[in-house]
Write an enzyme that holds these catalytic residues in place. Structure first.
Site, PDB file in Angstrom:
ATOM      1  CB  VAL A 345      -6.064  18.606  54.607  1.00  0.00           C
ATOM      2  CG1 VAL A 345      -5.227  19.687  53.966  1.00  0.00           C
ATOM      3  CG2 VAL A 345      -5.494  18.204  55.969  1.00  0.00           C
ATOM      4  N   GLY A 346      -9.106  17.853  56.133  1.00  0.00           N
ATOM      5  CA  GLY A 346      -9.975  16.713  56.441  1.00  0.00           C
ATOM      6  C   GLY A 346     -10.920  17.048  57.580  1.00  0.00           C
ATOM      7  N   GLY A 348     -13.444  15.053  60.399  1.00  0.00           N
ATOM      8  CA  GLY A 348     -13.871  13.764  60.940  1.00  0.00           C
ATOM      9  C   GLY A 348     -15.074  13.949  61.832  1.00  0.00           C
ATOM     10  CG  PHE A 350     -15.020  12.572  67.606  1.00  0.00           C
ATOM     11  CD1 PHE A 350     -16.320  12.554  68.086  1.00  0.00           C
ATOM     12  CD2 PHE A 350     -14.391  11.372  67.329  1.00  0.00           C
ATOM     13  CE1 PHE A 350     -16.977  11.354  68.274  1.00  0.00           C
ATOM     14  CE2 PHE A 350     -15.039  10.167  67.520  1.00  0.00           C
ATOM     15  CZ  PHE A 350     -16.340  10.156  67.985  1.00  0.00           C
ATOM     16  CB  VAL A 353      -7.056  16.973  59.630  1.00  0.00           C
ATOM     17  CG1 VAL A 353      -5.536  16.905  59.476  1.00  0.00           C
ATOM     18  CG2 VAL A 353      -7.573  15.795  60.444  1.00  0.00           C
ATOM     19  CE  LYS A 373      -8.709  13.327  64.361  1.00  0.00           C
ATOM     20  NZ  LYS A 373      -8.652  11.879  64.269  1.00  0.00           N
ATOM     21  CG  ASP A 473     -14.003   4.299  61.836  1.00  0.00           C
ATOM     22  OD1 ASP A 473     -14.754   3.664  61.058  1.00  0.00           O
ATOM     23  OD2 ASP A 473     -14.069   5.533  61.978  1.00  0.00           O
TER      24      ASP A 473
HETATM   25  N1  ADE Z   1      -5.900  14.114  56.504  1.00  0.00           N
HETATM   26  C1  ADE Z   1      -5.988  13.639  57.754  1.00  0.00           C
HETATM   27  N2  ADE Z   1      -4.783  13.555  58.298  1.00  0.00           N
HETATM   28  C2  ADE Z   1      -3.908  13.973  57.373  1.00  0.00           C
HETATM   29  C3  ADE Z   1      -2.496  14.091  57.352  1.00  0.00           C
HETATM   30  N3  ADE Z   1      -1.780  13.757  58.399  1.00  0.00           N
HETATM   31  N4  ADE Z   1      -1.914  14.521  56.242  1.00  0.00           N
HETATM   32  C4  ADE Z   1      -2.662  14.834  55.211  1.00  0.00           C
HETATM   33  N5  ADE Z   1      -3.983  14.766  55.157  1.00  0.00           N
HETATM   34  C5  ADE Z   1      -4.608  14.329  56.242  1.00  0.00           C
END
Ligand code: ADE
Length: 659
Positions: A345-346, A348, A350, A353, A373, A473
């Protein structure tokens, strides 16, 4: 010959006169002599910056020092002293030493004196006879003093006659100077199969103790609290006064249930059972009603941070009691959580997620959604930084991403951070997909400011001491949107704890970090005042202002809502530090505030708040706490003619989901 004899007699007389003079000068000892000063202590030795030495008035005077500790700060006063007189009410019996070795007086380890006979021998004072040097065992604190490691009872585990009621004295006769200044005194009482033991130790409250975070380490007395969910009867207390873990207070509230039950006659017990069942049924019903009610509350109260947030946090703590053994701790390989990774879902700098399922029971149906993460092994430092930030239990706040645990997934050569999952994703994605109404703007904006204010604060909403943290950040991609449309801050990989633990080199290297687009002018120029912790906070406030602008730009209250754009231009454009310098410093450019924004009284007020937060002069910026307070006025500002209801972006031509 006669002349020669007279001459030699004269010479002898002259020499002996001079030596007598010299001797009398020598008898007047030279000692350091300064009013009370903060002292720096390394392991066993304390010194001040006193630079005054003087010859003592009395021929028998010795050098002396008075040492005391007030709220952890060591102070030392140096002077000459006539050994026939008392010093701080006590007669010194050992002043012939060449070192000034402190003796505790009045039975208080916080007040000590010493005397010595060497030349300026009181310029350093020793806590014990042997001087060992250890640079790591003292810590600078605000005000120039130094914090010394605590003195605590330290007998590890011993059997005890204490039966966990009233006041108990430990039977531990060993007092230790804790290894580091961060440690506090801890006692743990437990009863297993009828045998009671007491453990007395030093412990750093930043780390869990038997899986529990110590919450009472700032108290001066050791007040025992029962740890629920353990097989044994288990009580823990912590405190920060010298040897305070010797004297243990078992208050009525902390008496173990079993002890109460055992002291009841069986007849009374039988007659109480129906009443107990009724009480449990009542409390359960009440609890479910309240949980249901809270879930249905559309807009929780928004006035005043403190007692309200404090109550919320405490109720979260209560509810998570059984699961809190994992909270904030490193989950070692033997007990990895049963987690099944879903989609990414993400991504970054480093880590990436994943959404993931944390299994709750035996079946696949019962799980809690979490976010994981995942850091490759090469990014150990980033994982550790973020884990350390999260490990501070005082960071817990509604507007800071809730941390569950950290894991070293050795088999996959990955490090994990497991946190709450928020299905709306980050604020940038959310604003891209949604146009928001006035109420949502206030809710998102205020909660963002509350998160930043909590991060920066040196107290929790409940008044406990907390280390201020700067994010460094802040940007809409590092803010998550919760289901109640409030924000929480995430991604603490570049954050700093402002607790004086940084070396000058680390400080010097901490000037320019973050994302160029959101960097304050002084960060872009690398002109941040590294010696002033406020300047780090001011840089965060600048970035927060840009995020507030982004939120406002997508609110129907401004009139003409355009497609989402980040501050300073298109999302896909990579903005580098040099081009940002031209815009932000040379041209003093800031994101555009179109004329339509002035038509709504609330937006007008918010706009001036945003402008005060991105002021070129860091000192002129508002604090995050002040922005939270401004939201009180902003929220109640006159409603403009523009509809405050959430408007679908689809209505305005965007591909938008209803929040
Ligand atoms: N993207 C980064 N961290 C997240 C999280 N805890 N929940 C949903 N999307 C995210």
């Amino acid at each position: 010959m006669e002349r020669l004899a007279v001459g030699s007699v004269l010479l002898v007389c002259l020499l002996s006169g001079a030596s007598a003079l010299l001797q009398s000068a020598n008898q007047h000892r030279v000692c350091q002599s300064c009013d009370p000063q903060p002292a720096s202590c390394k392991w066993n030795r304390c010194v001040t910056s006193c630079s005054v030495s003087k010859a003592c008035p009395g021929p028998d005077d010795v050098c002396a020092a008075v040492w005391w500790r007030d709220a952890g700060v060591v102070m030392v006063e140096t002077r000459c002293h006539d050994p026939l007189r008392s010093l701080k009410g006590v007669m010194l019996d050992s002043y012939n030493s060449s070192d000034c070795v402190l003796t505790v007086i009045n039975d208080s380890p916080n007040l000590r004196v010493c005397a010595c006979t060497g030349h300026v021998c009181n310029e350093r004072v020793l806590l014990r006879k042997t001087a060992e040097e250890d640079d790591t065992s003292s810590t600078a604190v605000h005000g120039g003093g130094f914090r010394l490691p605590q003195l605590c009872r330290f007998c590890d585990i011993e059997s005890t006659a204490c039966n966990a009621s009233g006041v108990c004295q430990s039977s531990c006769n060993l007092t230790s100077i804790c290894e580091s200044p961060g440690e506090v005194c801890v006692s743990a009482w437990r009863r297993n199969k009828g045998n009671a033991t007491l453990e007395t130790v030093c412990h750093n409250p930043a780390f869990p103790f038997y899986g529990q975070y110590l919450t009472d380490y700032n108290s001066s007395d050791c007040v025992m609290k029962q740890v629920k969910g353990m097989e044994d009867d288990f009580f823990i207390c912590s405190c920060n006064r010298e040897e305070c873990n010797d004297h243990l207070l078992f208050t009525h509230a902390s008496t173990p249930q079993e002890t109460i039950m055992q002291s009841f006659p069986p007849v009374l017990l039988v007659s109480l059972v129906p009443a107990l069942i009724a009480a449990v049924a009542f409390i359960t019903t009440f609890y479910f009603c309240r949980a249901f009610h809270q879930q249905n509350l559309k807009a929780p109260k928004t006035k005043g941070i403190d007692s309200e947030t404090c109550a919320i946090i405490m109720s979260v703590d209560d509810r998570s009691d059984s699961s809190s053994a994992n909270a904030n701790s490193l989950n070692h390989n033997t007990e990895l959580l049963p987690i099944q990774l879903d989609a990414i879902v993400g991504k970054g700098r480093f880590a990436e997620v994943h959404r993931a399922k944390l299994k709750q029971g035996a079946t696949d149906e019962s799980f809690q959604m979490v976010a994981v993460k995942i850091f490759p092994y090469e990014e150990f430092a980033s994982w550790k930084t973020e884990w350390e930030i999260f490990s501070d239990s005082e960071l817990r706040h509604d507007n800071v991403l809730q941390f569950l645990t950290a894991e070293d997934r050795k088999s996959g050569r990955r490090y994990w951070l497991i946190t709450a999952y928020h299905e709306h994703g980050n604020l940038q994605e959310f604003l891209t997909q949604h146009v928001i109404g006035w109420d949502e703007l206030c809710r998102l904006g205020r909660s963002l400011a509350r998160g930043v204010a909590h991060l920066h604060a040196d107290r929790t909403p409940c008044g406990r001491a907390k280390v201020p943290i700067v994010h460094r950040d802040l940007k809409s991609a590092n803010v998550l949107v919760k289901t109640d449309l409030s924000c929480c801050l995430c991604d603490f990989g570049l954050s700093l704890r402002l607790d004086n633990s940084m070396s000058p080199e680390e400080l010097a290297n901490s000037g320019q970090v973050g994302t160029a687009r959101y960097m304050a002018p002084e960060v872009l120029e690398s002109r941040l005042d590294l010696e002033n912790i406020e300047s780090f906070k001011q840089a965060d406030v600048y970035s927060m202002a840009l995020v507030l602008w982004e939120i406002t730009s997508r609110c129907s209250a401004i009139g003409d809502v355009r497609d989402y754009e980040p501050p300073f231009g298109k999302l896909k454009d990579h903005l580098c530090v040099e081009s940002m310098k031209d815009d932000v410093i040379r041209d003093r450019l800031r994101p555009e505030i179109p004329a339509g924004w002035t038509n709504h009284a609330g937006v007008l007020l918010l706009t001036s708040t945003i402008e005060e937060c991105w002021d070129h002069d860091p000192e002129a910026r508002l604090t995050a706490h002040c922005v939270v307070e401004r939201f009180g006025d902003i929220g109640s500002a006159a409603i403009s003619p523009v509809s405050a209801d959430t408007k679908s972006a689809r209505d305005s031509g965007n591909d938008e989901k209803e929040p």
